[in-house]
Design an enzyme around this catalytic site. Structure first.
Site, PDB file in Angstrom:
ATOM      1  CG  ASP A 187      -1.882   1.082   1.332  1.00  0.00           C
ATOM      2  OD1 ASP A 187      -1.669   2.119   0.670  1.00  0.00           O
ATOM      3  OD2 ASP A 187      -2.881   0.927   2.074  1.00  0.00           O
ATOM      4  CG  HIS A 188       3.294   4.036  -3.136  1.00  0.00           C
ATOM      5  ND1 HIS A 188       4.146   4.593  -2.202  1.00  0.00           N
ATOM      6  CD2 HIS A 188       3.908   4.193  -4.333  1.00  0.00           C
ATOM      7  CE1 HIS A 188       5.223   5.074  -2.819  1.00  0.00           C
ATOM      8  NE2 HIS A 188       5.104   4.838  -4.107  1.00  0.00           N
ATOM      9  NE  ARG A 189      -4.072   3.909   1.363  1.00  0.00           N
ATOM     10  CZ  ARG A 189      -5.194   3.463   1.907  1.00  0.00           C
ATOM     11  NH1 ARG A 189      -6.214   4.283   2.088  1.00  0.00           N
ATOM     12  NH2 ARG A 189      -5.318   2.207   2.275  1.00  0.00           N
TER      13      ARG A 189
END
Ligand code: CAO
Length: 444
Positions: A416-418
Site C-alpha cells: 500500500d503506497h500510502r
C-alpha cells in the site's frame, strides 16, 4: 443424553430463506453459539447459532433448501439437562444492540435473531481476515460509533469508515440510509470537485445475455466467493498498489529442506518452502515494523502492531480463505510447517473458525505448488503488504566466472503506497531474499 431438534428461529418478517452453508460435519462437537448453518434471505445472510453444547447427529436440510420459521434443521445430541443453554439475559443484551425494527434486516424483538445478525457480521468479517483488523475496529473510536450490526455490516461491505458518517437517527444513531447517502456523496463529490478524469465514476460492466451465443448455466456464488469478490474489489479500489519483483536463490534452502524428509516422516510433518517463507516474512516484519501497520480510516494516523501474525492464502473448492499463523516470529520451522499443514487441511475441509482467520498482519500467497513465473497479488487491506510466491525453477545464474544452475524462487511484493515507500519495500524484499538465500540468518 437426549436428542434435541433445532428449528429455524424467528426470521423477523422474512417468509422463507435459503440454506447456503452447513457449517459442521456429522458427528462434530458443537459449543453454545457455534454456527450450525448459514441462511440467506434476499437482504442478508445469517448464522444460526447452536443453543446447546453437544454433538451434531445430522442435518435435516441440505444446502440449497428453502426453509421457514419453525422448520426442523438439525438434530443435536445434548446433555439431558442442558445447563449450557443460551440465557434469555444474554439474548436480551444482544437485542439491545440490534437496529430499529424499520432498519434491521431481521426483527429486533426476536432474541435469537439478534444473535444471528451479530454472528453474521462476525462471520463475514472473518473470512476476509481483514475487516476485524480495520484500524477503526482497533481504535478507541470503534466503541463510540452509534450504529447497529446491520449498519456495521453494510459499512464493511461498502468499505465505509463509520467514524466519518454523520448519523441522522435518534441521538445521532447511524442508519443504513446515512451510509448509502455517504457513499453517493463520495461518488458524486469526487468527480464533481475535480472536473477531471478522477473520482469513482466507474462505468458499469455491461450485462450481456450470453445464451445468445450458446448453452449456459447460471450458478450461485458460494458465500466465500461473494465475500472474496467484495473484498478484492474494495481493496483494489481503495489501495494504491505497487508490486515489486525479485528472485531468491533457494538452492541451499531446498536441499536442506529435502534433507529433513526422513525426520519429517518420523514427526508426521511435511516441510515445504512455505514454512521457510512464513518464517522469513515474520522475521522481516519484525525488522521492518513499517510493514506491520494499518492506516486509520481518517487518514490522520496509523496503528503500529506489536504482534506478528502471518495470514496464508489457501485455495479451497469453496473459494479463497486466509487462516492466520499466530506469533510466527517466535516459532521454529517444524512448528510452522505443522501449523501450515493443519490450517490448510482445516481450510479445505471448511472447518476454519472465524477466529482462525482474524488478526493477520501480512499475507503470504503461495502459488508455488501450482506454477507460474509471477503475479501481482492484491493487498489484504487493512494490512499493508502481501508476498506472492511462484514456482521455483532452475535458472542459469552468473557467478562472476560461469553460469551456475541455481534454484530461483520468484517473489512479488505488493504494498500500500500510502504508508509504504519504494525504499521501505526495497529493504523489506531484500531482507526476505537474504533470509531465504541463506537460511542461517533465520536462526539469528
Ligand atoms: N516452488 C516449487 N515447489 C513448491 C513451491 C514453490 N514455490 N511451494 C511449494 N512447492 C511444492 C512443495 O514443496 C510440495 O512438494 P513436495 O511435497 O514434493 O515437497 C508441493 O509443492 C505441494 O505443496 P502444497 O500445496 O501441498 O503445500 P504448500 O505448503 O506448498 O502450500 C498452501 C500450502 C496452503 C499455501 C497451498 O496449498 C495453497 O493453497 N496455495 C494457494 C494459495 C492461493 O490460492 N493464492 C492465491 C490467492 S489470490 O487468488
Amino acid at each position: 443424553m437426549a436428542i434435541e431438534t433445532i428449528v429455524v428461529p424467528d426470521l423477523g418478517g422474512a417468509e422463507s430463506v435459503d440454506v447456503i452453508e452447513l457449517s459442521l460435519a456429522q458427528g462434530d462437537t458443537v459449543g453454545v453459539e457455534d454456527s450450525l448453518l448459514v441462511l440467506e434471505s434476499d437482504k442478508a445472510t445469517m448464522d444460526v447459532p447452536s443453543p446447546h453444547e453437544g454433538q451434531l447427529v445430522k442435518y435435516l436440510v441440505a444446502e440449497g433448501d428453502t426453509v421457514k420459521v419453525g422448520d426442523p434443521i438439525a438434530e443435536l445430541e445434548i446433555q439431558a439437562d442442558p445447563s449450557q443453554e443460551v440465557s434469555n439475559e444474554a439474548a436480551e443484551s444482544l437485542d439491545a444492540e440490534v437496529e430499529d425494527a424499520a432498519e434491521a434486516t431481521v426483527a429486533p424483538e426476536a432474541a435469537p435473531v439478534a444473535k444471528i445478525e451479530e454472528k453474521a457480521t462476525e462471520f463475514d468479517v472473518a473470512i476476509s481476515s481483514s475487516a476485524v483488523d480495520l484500524p477503526l475496529a482497533d481504535s478507541e473510536s470503534a466503541d463510540d460509533i452509534y450504529a447497529g450490526p446491520a449498519v456495521r455490516m453494510l459499512a464493511r461491505e461498502l468499505g465505509v469508515d463509520l467514524t466519518s458518517v454523520p448519523g441522522s437517527g435518534p441521538r445521532g444513531r447511524i442508519l443504513k440510509d446515512d451510509v448509502n447517502d455517504y457513499v453517493k456523496r463520495a461518488l458524486s463529490g469526487g468527480a464533481a470537485e475535480s472536473g477531471q478524469d478522477t473520482g469513482a465514476g466507474i462505468p458499469e460492466i455491461p450485462q450481456i445475455d450470453f445464451s445468445q451465443f450458446g448453452e449456459i448455466e447460471k450458478v450461485k456464488l458460494t458465500k466465500i466467493q461473494k465475500v472474496t469478490a467484495n473484498n478484492m474489489q474494495r481493496n483494489w479500489l481503495n489501495v494504491p498498489h505497487v508490486t515489486q519483483f525479485d528472485g531468491a536463490d533457494i538452492t541451499e534452502m531446498d536441499s536442506f529442506r529435502k534433507s529433513l524428509k526422513a525426520e519429517g516422516e518420523m514427526r508426521g510433518v511435511r516441510v515445504t518452502p512455505v514454512a521457510f517463507l512464513v518464517k522469513a516474512i515474520a522475521t522481516a516484519l519484525e525488522d521492518n515494523p513499517g510493514f506491520n501497520r494499518s492506516l486509520v480510516g481518517d487518514g490522520e494516523s496509523y496503528i503500529q502492531k506489536q504482534y506478528c501474525n502471518i495470514g496464508m492464502a489457501v485455495d479451497t473448492p469453496r473459494g479463497l480463505v486466509v487462516p492466520v499463523i499466530r506469533n510466527a516470529s517466535s516459532m521454529g520451522i517444524w512448528e510452522i510447517a505443522g501449523e501450515v499443514a493443519q490450517l490448510a487441511e482445516k481450510a479445505r475441509e471448511g472447518k476454519l473458525k472465524p477466529s482462525d482467520m482474524q488478526g493477520g498482519c501480512f499475507t503470504l500467497s503461495s502459488l508455488g505448488a501450482i506454477g507460474g513465473n509471477g503475479f501481482t497479488p492484491i493487498v489484504n487491506a487493512p494490512e499493508l503488504g502481501i508476498l506472492g510466491v511462484s514456482k521455483a525453477q532452475m535458472k542459469p545464474v552468473w557467478n562472476g566466472h560461469d553460469f551456475e544452475p541455481r534454484l530461483m524462487l520468484p517473489l512479488a511484493l505488493s504494498y500500500d503506497h500510502r504508508l509504504i515507500n519504494g525504499g521501505d519495500a526495497g529493504r523489506f524484499m531484500t531482507q526476505i531474499v537474504k533470509l531465504l538465500s541463506d537460511i542461517r540468518h533465520l536462526a539469528l
